[in-house]
Design a protein around this motif. Structure first.
Motif, PDB file in Angstrom:
ATOM      1  N   THR A  36       0.855  -1.186   0.000  1.00 42.52           N
ATOM      2  CA  THR A  36       0.000   0.000   0.000  1.00 42.52           C
ATOM      3  C   THR A  36       0.889   1.233   0.000  1.00 42.52           C
ATOM      4  OG1 THR A  36      -1.691  -1.152   1.275  1.00 42.52           O
ATOM      5  CG2 THR A  36      -1.820   1.247   1.205  1.00 42.52           C
ATOM      6  N   LEU A  37       0.700   2.082  -1.012  1.00 40.03           N
ATOM      7  CA  LEU A  37       1.441   3.335  -1.081  1.00 40.03           C
ATOM      8  C   LEU A  37       0.553   4.440  -0.526  1.00 40.03           C
ATOM      9  CD1 LEU A  37       2.945   3.026  -4.662  1.00 40.03           C
ATOM     10  CD2 LEU A  37       4.026   2.454  -2.493  1.00 40.03           C
ATOM     11  N   SER A  38       1.079   5.148   0.444  1.00 43.25           N
ATOM     12  CA  SER A  38       0.282   6.206   1.045  1.00 43.25           C
ATOM     13  C   SER A  38       1.137   7.442   1.275  1.00 43.25           C
ATOM     14  CB  SER A  38      -0.328   5.736   2.364  1.00 43.25           C
ATOM     15  OG  SER A  38       0.688   5.358   3.262  1.00 43.25           O
ATOM     16  N   VAL A  39       0.448   8.585   1.281  1.00 43.01           N
ATOM     17  CA  VAL A  39       1.088   9.864   1.555  1.00 43.01           C
ATOM     18  C   VAL A  39       0.256  10.565   2.615  1.00 43.01           C
ATOM     19  CG1 VAL A  39       1.736  12.111   0.586  1.00 43.01           C
ATOM     20  CG2 VAL A  39       2.027  10.030  -0.789  1.00 43.01           C
ATOM     21  N   ALA A  40       0.889  10.991   3.667  1.00 44.24           N
ATOM     22  CA  ALA A  40       0.219  11.700   4.762  1.00 44.24           C
ATOM     23  C   ALA A  40      -0.960  10.890   5.292  1.00 44.24           C
ATOM     24  CB  ALA A  40      -0.221  13.090   4.322  1.00 44.24           C
ATOM     25  N   ASP A  41      -0.733   9.620   5.508  1.00 48.67           N
ATOM     26  CA  ASP A  41      -1.751   8.698   6.029  1.00 48.67           C
ATOM     27  C   ASP A  41      -2.959   8.552   5.116  1.00 48.67           C
ATOM     28  OD1 ASP A  41      -0.313   7.922   8.240  1.00 48.67           O
ATOM     29  OD2 ASP A  41      -1.098   9.554   9.487  1.00 48.67           O
ATOM     30  N   ILE A  45      -2.460   3.949  -3.396  1.00 48.01           N
ATOM     31  CA  ILE A  45      -2.391   2.812  -4.313  1.00 48.01           C
ATOM     32  C   ILE A  45      -2.259   1.535  -3.504  1.00 48.01           C
ATOM     33  CG2 ILE A  45      -1.052   1.701  -6.146  1.00 48.01           C
ATOM     34  CD1 ILE A  45      -0.114   4.471  -6.994  1.00 48.01           C
ATOM     35  N   TYR A  46      -3.044   0.545  -3.867  1.00 46.19           N
ATOM     36  CA  TYR A  46      -2.949  -0.775  -3.260  1.00 46.19           C
ATOM     37  C   TYR A  46      -2.563  -1.769  -4.347  1.00 46.19           C
ATOM     38  CZ  TYR A  46      -4.274  -5.308  -1.439  1.00 46.19           C
ATOM     39  OH  TYR A  46      -4.258  -6.611  -1.063  1.00 46.19           O
ATOM     40  N   LEU A  47      -1.536  -2.555  -4.076  1.00 39.25           N
ATOM     41  CA  LEU A  47      -1.114  -3.597  -5.002  1.00 39.25           C
ATOM     42  C   LEU A  47      -1.219  -4.937  -4.295  1.00 39.25           C
ATOM     43  CD1 LEU A  47       2.149  -1.964  -6.404  1.00 39.25           C
ATOM     44  CD2 LEU A  47      -0.047  -2.119  -7.550  1.00 39.25           C
ATOM     45  N   GLY A  48      -1.992  -5.819  -4.871  1.00 36.65           N
ATOM     46  CA  GLY A  48      -2.085  -7.179  -4.363  1.00 36.65           C
ATOM     47  C   GLY A  48      -1.365  -8.097  -5.334  1.00 36.65           C
ATOM     48  N   LEU A  49      -0.424  -8.869  -4.832  1.00 38.32           N
ATOM     49  CA  LEU A  49       0.392  -9.709  -5.697  1.00 38.32           C
ATOM     50  C   LEU A  49       0.166 -11.173  -5.348  1.00 38.32           C
ATOM     51  CD1 LEU A  49       2.750 -10.037  -7.741  1.00 38.32           C
ATOM     52  CD2 LEU A  49       4.284  -9.934  -5.791  1.00 38.32           C
TER      53      LEU A  49
END
Length: 69
Positions: A36-41, A45-49
């Protein structure tokens, strides 16, 4: 007594990279992960692999179909 420079008391068997790769492809391995890519909480973007690594023959035995089959 020594065998290949190894003490005879050592029963460890050295496995080569090729043997490891052969076993991996014959049995198949599943790799799973989440990112999960997050900025300022704030999640942006969520990536499920979910990745299956196996030979084509093993994948077919497991019921995996290639796109277009």
């Amino acid at each position: 007594m020594r065998d290949n420079g190894q003490p005879a008391s050592s029963r460890e068997r050295q496995v080569t990279l090729l043997e490891t790769l052969d076993r991996l492809l014959n049995r198949g391995v599943v790799v799973a992960g989440d990112v999960t890519l997050s900025v300022a909480d704030v999640d942006l973007i969520y990536l499920g692999l979910r990745l299956l690594i196996a030979s084509v023959e093993t994948a077919r035995e497991l019921g995996v179909r290639a796109p277009g089959e």
